[in-house]
Design a protein around this motif. Structure first.
Motif, PDB file in Angstrom:
ATOM      1  N   ASP A  80       0.983  -1.171  -0.078  1.00 52.25           N
ATOM      2  CA  ASP A  80      -0.001   0.061   0.095  1.00 52.25           C
ATOM      3  C   ASP A  80       0.820   1.315   0.150  1.00 52.25           C
ATOM      4  O   ASP A  80       1.513   1.552   0.812  1.00 52.25           O
ATOM      5  CB  ASP A  80      -0.979  -0.090   1.218  1.00 52.25           C
ATOM      6  CG  ASP A  80      -1.926   1.044   1.183  1.00 52.25           C
ATOM      7  OD1 ASP A  80      -1.877   2.207   0.590  1.00 52.25           O
ATOM      8  OD2 ASP A  80      -2.916   0.864   1.868  1.00 52.25           O
ATOM      9  N   GLU A  81       0.917   1.996  -1.118  1.00 51.63           N
ATOM     10  CA  GLU A  81       1.663   3.173  -1.327  1.00 51.63           C
ATOM     11  C   GLU A  81       1.405   4.033  -0.305  1.00 51.63           C
ATOM     12  O   GLU A  81       2.377   4.991   0.345  1.00 51.63           O
ATOM     13  CB  GLU A  81       1.414   3.728  -2.649  1.00 51.63           C
ATOM     14  CG  GLU A  81       2.481   4.822  -3.039  1.00 51.63           C
ATOM     15  CD  GLU A  81       3.891   4.553  -3.337  1.00 51.63           C
ATOM     16  OE1 GLU A  81       4.896   5.287  -3.297  1.00 51.63           O
ATOM     17  OE2 GLU A  81       3.963   3.207  -3.473  1.00 51.63           O
ATOM     18  N   SER A  82       0.275   4.450   0.258  1.00 49.48           N
ATOM     19  CA  SER A  82      -0.110   5.249   1.319  1.00 49.48           C
ATOM     20  C   SER A  82       0.538   4.779   2.751  1.00 49.48           C
ATOM     21  O   SER A  82       0.490   5.821   3.402  1.00 49.48           O
ATOM     22  CB  SER A  82      -1.541   5.441   1.425  1.00 49.48           C
ATOM     23  OG  SER A  82      -2.161   4.214   2.077  1.00 49.48           O
ATOM     24  N   LYS A  83       1.099   3.782   2.807  1.00 49.08           N
ATOM     25  CA  LYS A  83       1.658   3.539   4.240  1.00 49.08           C
ATOM     26  C   LYS A  83       3.304   3.454   4.144  1.00 49.08           C
ATOM     27  O   LYS A  83       3.781   3.209   5.138  1.00 49.08           O
ATOM     28  CB  LYS A  83       1.100   2.103   4.723  1.00 49.08           C
ATOM     29  CG  LYS A  83      -0.213   1.748   4.838  1.00 49.08           C
ATOM     30  CD  LYS A  83      -0.556   0.312   5.067  1.00 49.08           C
ATOM     31  CE  LYS A  83      -2.223   0.168   5.347  1.00 49.08           C
ATOM     32  NZ  LYS A  83      -2.291  -1.108   5.634  1.00 49.08           N
ATOM     33  N   VAL A  84       3.679   4.012   3.105  1.00 49.13           N
ATOM     34  CA  VAL A  84       5.207   4.189   3.017  1.00 49.13           C
ATOM     35  C   VAL A  84       5.377   5.269   3.933  1.00 49.13           C
ATOM     36  O   VAL A  84       4.876   6.572   3.807  1.00 49.13           O
ATOM     37  CB  VAL A  84       5.588   4.409   1.698  1.00 49.13           C
ATOM     38  CG1 VAL A  84       7.099   4.629   1.418  1.00 49.13           C
ATOM     39  CG2 VAL A  84       5.249   3.151   0.742  1.00 49.13           C
ATOM     40  N   PRO A  85       6.294   5.145   4.890  1.00 54.63           N
ATOM     41  CA  PRO A  85       6.859   6.167   5.745  1.00 54.63           C
ATOM     42  C   PRO A  85       7.611   7.280   5.026  1.00 54.63           C
ATOM     43  O   PRO A  85       7.998   7.138   3.974  1.00 54.63           O
ATOM     44  CB  PRO A  85       7.777   5.436   6.831  1.00 54.63           C
ATOM     45  CG  PRO A  85       8.163   4.410   6.183  1.00 54.63           C
ATOM     46  CD  PRO A  85       6.922   3.939   5.393  1.00 54.63           C
ATOM     47  N   GLY A  86       7.407   8.373   5.698  1.00 62.57           N
ATOM     48  CA  GLY A  86       8.330   9.457   5.091  1.00 62.57           C
ATOM     49  C   GLY A  86       9.652   9.308   5.068  1.00 62.57           C
ATOM     50  O   GLY A  86      10.333   8.734   5.784  1.00 62.57           O
TER      51      GLY A  86
END
Length: 281
Positions: A31-37
């Protein structure tokens, strides 16, 4: 091969994230949205903030970046073997209706009283003025899969089972001849005046969890058999090492222009090609 800024910018993030992670076990995320900064490090700036401003400074920075990839991604590449030799097993000057010379070269490697071998398949265009540039890459299903020519030896190494080609018990069959030819436009490459060389990656290191007991790993001592491995090379490192041995042969074949060698690959074998290009100097 020299590694450019663009190449490192595209792949450094992987090493950076791994080196910053404290997770105890791997948990894949799709899930791309869960990739941390994260902040992608600039390959042209040293860790102390100094900028790379000359070729000699780049060589220093390049070594630092390679160490990152060794320690956090692919592992440290083994050295060349103590004994490396090439056995020409097949040489057919009029293959593919006269378009090419087809050669099969068995690459023998010996180290620490251990030995291993794998086969390089080489197509050389007959109509081109020699020496010629060459494309070199690993294949997924055996050398016989890149073209249906009956003269190509079917690998006897472990292969992935595939119901479509009736592959069972991890054994390649006649059905696999040319099974991957859409990925390998052999005639088109030859017609343009280029040579093509390929090795089955499973002959270098089988693509299953064998705890590094097969393939090239046993040649290099206990540290390369450690499943915890630290920064020792795993499969992609082993495959890249095998690509370099293929390059060793091509460099001494008089039909090949050893100044014009292109390493290629797809998926994990694409990573392998990048790593081989970065480490084979």
């Amino acid at each position: 091969m020299k590694i450019t800024k663009a190449l490192f910018v595209s792949v450094l993030v992987f090493a950076f994230l791994l080196s910053s992670s404290h997770a105890q076990e791997f948990d894949p995320n799709y899930d791309e949205s869960k990739v941390p900064g994260y902040e992608l490090p600039d390959p042209l700036i040293f860790p102390d903030g100094d900028e790379v401003d000359s070729p000699s400074e780049w060589e220093k920075r390049r070594k630092q970046i390679l160490r990152l990839f060794e320690n956090h991604v692919y592992g440290k590449m083994p050295e060349k073997p103590e004994n490396l030799s090439f056995e020409e097993r097949r040489d057919i000057p009029g293959a593919l209706d006269g378009l090419a010379t087809l050669k099969e070269i068995r690459i023998h490697v010996k180290q620490n009283n251990q030995k291993h071998h794998f086969d390089l398949l080489l197509f050389i265009p007959n109509k081109a003025k020699k020496p010629v540039p060459v494309f070199l890459g690993l294949n997924f299903d055996g050398n016989q899969s890149v073209h249906p020519n009956k003269n190509i030896t079917i690998t006897d190494s472990w292969v992935s089972n595939d119901d479509e080609y009736n592959i069972h018990n991890h054994q390649a069959r006649e059905d696999t001849r040319g099974s991957s030819q859409t990925r390998w436009p052999v005639e088109r490459i030859l017609d343009r005046g280029y040579a093509l060389a390929t090795i089955y990656y499973g002959e270098i290191d089988p693509d299953f969890n064998d705890e590094y007991q097969n393939g090239i790993h046993p040649l290099f001592g206990k540290q390369y058999l450690d499943t915890a491995r630290g920064n020792n090379c795993a499969s992609i490192g082993a495959w890249a090492w095998g690509l370099s041995r293929g390059a060793d042969y091509l460099e001494q074949d008089p039909a090949i222009d050893n100044e014009k060698m292109i390493v290629l690959g797809h998926s994990r074998l694409g990573k392998t090609a990048l790593w081989a290009g970065a480490t084979d100097l």
